[in-house]
Design a protein around this motif. Structure first.
Motif, PDB file in Angstrom:
ATOM      1  N   ASP A  49      21.837  39.314  -0.755  1.00 49.22           N
ATOM      2  CA  ASP A  49      21.711  38.300   0.295  1.00 49.22           C
ATOM      3  C   ASP A  49      22.241  36.952  -0.189  1.00 49.22           C
ATOM      4  OD1 ASP A  49      20.597  40.141   1.988  1.00 49.22           O
ATOM      5  OD2 ASP A  49      18.515  39.467   1.678  1.00 49.22           O
ATOM      6  N   GLN A  50      21.916  36.584  -1.410  1.00 47.98           N
ATOM      7  CA  GLN A  50      22.394  35.319  -1.958  1.00 47.98           C
ATOM      8  C   GLN A  50      23.919  35.344  -2.098  1.00 47.98           C
ATOM      9  OE1 GLN A  50      19.975  33.423  -1.240  1.00 47.98           O
ATOM     10  NE2 GLN A  50      19.872  32.345  -3.180  1.00 47.98           N
ATOM     11  N   ARG A  53      25.383  34.891   1.313  1.00 49.75           N
ATOM     12  CA  ARG A  53      25.269  33.485   1.732  1.00 49.75           C
ATOM     13  C   ARG A  53      26.286  32.612   1.014  1.00 49.75           C
ATOM     14  NH1 ARG A  53      18.946  32.711   1.404  1.00 49.75           N
ATOM     15  NH2 ARG A  53      18.407  34.157   3.055  1.00 49.75           N
ATOM     16  N   ASP A  54      26.441  32.857  -0.291  1.00 52.48           N
ATOM     17  CA  ASP A  54      27.390  32.056  -1.056  1.00 52.48           C
ATOM     18  C   ASP A  54      28.819  32.286  -0.574  1.00 52.48           C
ATOM     19  OD1 ASP A  54      25.296  31.070  -2.507  1.00 52.48           O
ATOM     20  OD2 ASP A  54      25.640  32.337  -4.271  1.00 52.48           O
ATOM     21  N   ALA A  57      29.185  30.651   2.796  1.00 51.38           N
ATOM     22  CA  ALA A  57      29.243  29.199   2.663  1.00 51.38           C
ATOM     23  C   ALA A  57      30.579  28.773   2.078  1.00 51.38           C
ATOM     24  CB  ALA A  57      28.103  28.703   1.791  1.00 51.38           C
TER      25      ALA A  57
END
Length: 72
Positions: A49-50, A53-54, A57
């Motif tokens: 998930d991170q 997101r990264d 982004a």
């Protein structure tokens, strides 16, 4: 039959606590291993998930930079 019972029972009685401790150890180790497996799966899911997101982004910045670049 009674003689066999009187002969064997002390040995069985001596082994019962050891078997009980072994069973308890096996149950505790099973829960530790299962907990570790669940924690590793949750951590892998969190990392995914991170990472998503990264990358999400970072994607608009790179597209914005490519669009605003007069050379590109």
């Amino acid at each position: 039959m009674q003689d066999l019972f009187n002969t064997v029972w002390p040995y069985v009685a001596a082994l019962i606590p050891s078997v009980g401790v072994l069973w308890l150890f096996a149950v505790v180790m099973k829960h530790i291993v299962e907990g570790d497996r669940r924690e590793r799966a949750a951590l892998a899911e969190w990392d995914a998930d991170q990472g998503a997101r990264d990358s999400a982004a970072a994607q608009p910045h790179s597209e914005r930079d490519a669009e605003s670049d007069p050379v590109g």
